[in-house]
Write a protein that holds these residues in place. Structure first.
Motif, short mmCIF file in Angstrom:
data_model
loop_
_atom_site.label_atom_id
_atom_site.label_comp_id
_atom_site.label_asym_id
_atom_site.label_seq_id
_atom_site.Cartn_x
_atom_site.Cartn_y
_atom_site.Cartn_z
N HIS A 42 0.84 -1.20 0.00
CA HIS A 42 0.00 0.00 0.00
C HIS A 42 0.87 1.24 0.00
N ALA A 43 0.37 2.30 -0.61
CA ALA A 43 1.14 3.54 -0.75
C ALA A 43 1.47 4.17 0.59
N SER A 44 0.69 3.86 1.64
CA SER A 44 0.96 4.45 2.95
C SER A 44 2.31 4.03 3.49
N GLY A 45 2.74 2.81 3.14
CA GLY A 45 4.04 2.33 3.59
C GLY A 45 4.12 2.08 5.08
N ASP A 46 3.00 1.98 5.76
CA ASP A 46 2.99 1.77 7.21
C ASP A 46 3.24 0.29 7.50
N ARG A 47 4.46 -0.02 7.96
CA ARG A 47 4.82 -1.41 8.21
C ARG A 47 4.06 -1.99 9.40
N ALA A 48 3.64 -1.13 10.33
CA ALA A 48 2.91 -1.63 11.49
C ALA A 48 1.54 -2.18 11.07
N GLN A 49 0.96 -1.61 10.00
CA GLN A 49 -0.32 -2.10 9.49
C GLN A 49 -0.14 -3.10 8.36
N ALA A 50 0.99 -2.98 7.63
CA ALA A 50 1.32 -3.90 6.53
C ALA A 50 0.17 -4.04 5.55
N ARG A 51 -0.32 -2.90 5.05
CA ARG A 51 -1.43 -2.92 4.10
C ARG A 51 -0.94 -3.24 2.70
N TRP A 52 -1.78 -3.92 1.95
CA TRP A 52 -1.51 -4.24 0.56
C TRP A 52 -2.62 -3.65 -0.31
N GLN A 53 -2.33 -3.50 -1.60
CA GLN A 53 -3.30 -2.95 -2.54
C GLN A 53 -3.46 -3.91 -3.70
N CYS A 54 -4.71 -4.25 -4.01
CA CYS A 54 -4.99 -5.14 -5.14
C CYS A 54 -5.17 -4.30 -6.40
N GLN A 55 -4.49 -4.70 -7.49
CA GLN A 55 -4.58 -3.98 -8.75
C GLN A 55 -5.81 -4.37 -9.56
N GLU A 56 -6.46 -5.47 -9.18
CA GLU A 56 -7.63 -5.94 -9.90
C GLU A 56 -8.92 -5.33 -9.35
N CYS A 57 -9.16 -5.51 -8.04
CA CYS A 57 -10.41 -5.01 -7.45
C CYS A 57 -10.22 -3.70 -6.70
N SER A 58 -8.97 -3.21 -6.65
CA SER A 58 -8.63 -1.90 -6.05
C SER A 58 -8.92 -1.84 -4.55
N ARG A 59 -9.01 -2.97 -3.89
CA ARG A 59 -9.25 -2.98 -2.46
C ARG A 59 -7.94 -3.11 -1.70
N ALA A 60 -7.87 -2.42 -0.57
CA ALA A 60 -6.72 -2.53 0.31
C ALA A 60 -7.00 -3.63 1.34
N PHE A 61 -5.95 -4.33 1.75
CA PHE A 61 -6.14 -5.43 2.69
C PHE A 61 -4.86 -5.69 3.46
N ALA A 62 -4.98 -6.45 4.51
CA ALA A 62 -3.84 -6.92 5.30
C ALA A 62 -3.87 -8.44 5.33
N VAL A 63 -2.81 -9.04 5.79
CA VAL A 63 -2.72 -10.50 5.83
C VAL A 63 -3.74 -11.10 6.79
N THR A 64 -4.25 -10.31 7.70
CA THR A 64 -5.20 -10.83 8.70
C THR A 64 -6.64 -10.92 8.18
N VAL A 65 -6.92 -10.35 6.99
CA VAL A 65 -8.28 -10.38 6.45
C VAL A 65 -8.72 -11.82 6.22
N GLY A 66 -9.92 -12.15 6.72
CA GLY A 66 -10.43 -13.50 6.54
C GLY A 66 -9.90 -14.51 7.54
N THR A 67 -9.21 -14.05 8.57
CA THR A 67 -8.66 -14.94 9.59
C THR A 67 -9.22 -14.56 10.96
N ILE A 68 -8.91 -15.34 11.97
CA ILE A 68 -9.38 -15.04 13.32
C ILE A 68 -8.74 -13.78 13.87
N PHE A 69 -7.66 -13.30 13.24
CA PHE A 69 -6.97 -12.11 13.72
C PHE A 69 -7.55 -10.82 13.13
#
Length: 300
Positions: A42-69
């Motif tokens: 993600h453009a924010s570059g915040d390592r504490a949040q570790a956000r990613w950006q999808c080029q297909e659906c344009s949604r931002a996400f983290a590794v914890t999405v869809g998990t118990i965390f």
């Protein structure tokens, strides 16, 4: 992984996130929403949040999405500590004890532990049919203790056991030297239809020998599967090694968790506690590996 190793390995939130990314994605991150591998930091570059950006659906996400965390405000290090303490406790651990050990609120720890148990119950590796020599049995847990004691020097009334009580019936089946599947039944009386339904759902009838005790409700099992019985009123091991000692050993672990740790749990949450016992038993050869369990928690 013991507690000391965990403390040394995960000192920051960033280290925990990097570990989750490695376990879940194995170096190939993908979008949890659309499954695309066209992702970038993600453009924010915040390592504490570790956000990613999808080029297909344009949604931002983290590794914890869809998990118990996902959506938790508890640091991941605390999650890892709770998980490690649960895995290292062969006969389970109480939320009160872990809350005291970690200096956290008991309701918070209780909720976290139930999320872990829910993931254990949904582990795909636990869904395969049992085969080979399969022992099947039922046990009864819970129930209210007797009130008061003997009066006027009379002997205490003998407490009822098993069938005929208000305790919760739990049915289980286990492969010899293999996996176990168990589930509570919210009906006080187990019937032949209940047990046959359990067999058809969890046991592969092809080439499998089902071993039970003399409970009459198992009599009709021979119509669906090769069936042998041992009469516990006469012996514990019949001819040809016919016994149910393996499933009895599992019941001992399940009951020790109740009597020694939880003392009581409601029928509503009983399936989760039983699922935790099954999960630990099925992974006993690897001593409930922390990494493999994290993989279950993130759906790797």
């Amino acid at each position: 992984m013991n507690i000391l190793e965990l403390f040394n390995s995960f000192k920051t939130q960033e280290q925990c996130i990097e570990y989750l990314e490695q376990v879940r994605w194995r170096g190939k991150p993908f979008c949890p929403y659309c499954g695309s591998e066209k992702v970038s930091r993600h453009a924010s570059g915040d390592r504490a949040q570790a956000r990613w950006q999808c080029q297909e659906c344009s949604r931002a996400f983290a590794v914890t999405v869809g998990t118990i965390f996902h959506g938790t405000h508890v640091p991941l290090k605390n999650w890892f500590l709770v998980l490690a303490l649960m895995l290292n406790a062969k006969k389970s651990a109480s939320a009160y004890q872990i809350a005291r050990d970690l200096g956290m609120r008991r309701p918070t720890v209780w909720s976290m532990m139930h999320r872990v148990r829910t993931a254990m119950a949904e582990d795909p590796s636990q869904k395969a049919l049992l085969h080979g020599v399969v022992e099947m049995d039922e046990t009864y847990v819970g129930g209210k203790p007797r009130k008061g004691g003997p009066k006027n020097g009379s002997k205490a009334p003998k407490s009822k056991k098993g069938r005929g009580t208000k305790k919760l019936p739990v049915v289980g089946a286990v492969e010899r030297n293999g996996r176990v599947i168990a589930a509570p039944f919210h009906r006080r009386r187990l019937t032949s239809a209940n047990l046959i339904g359990f067999i058809k759902k969890h046991v592969d009838s092809r080439g499998t020998l089902l071993v039970t005790d003399e409970f009459a409700a198992y009599n009709s099992a021979s119509r669906a599967i090769l069936h042998a019985t041992v009469n516990h009123q006469k012996e514990y091991v019949g001819d040809g090694g016919v016994h149910t000692n393996t499933i009895e050993g599992f019941w001992a672990l399940l009951k020790r968790a109740i009597y020694g740790q939880h003392h009581h749990y409601s029928r509503k949450y009983a399936p989760l506690y039983v699922a935790e016992a099954c999960y630990k038993f099925n992974r006993r050869s690897e001593q409930c590996s922390f990494e493999s369990t994290i993989g279950v928690m993130v759906g790797a």
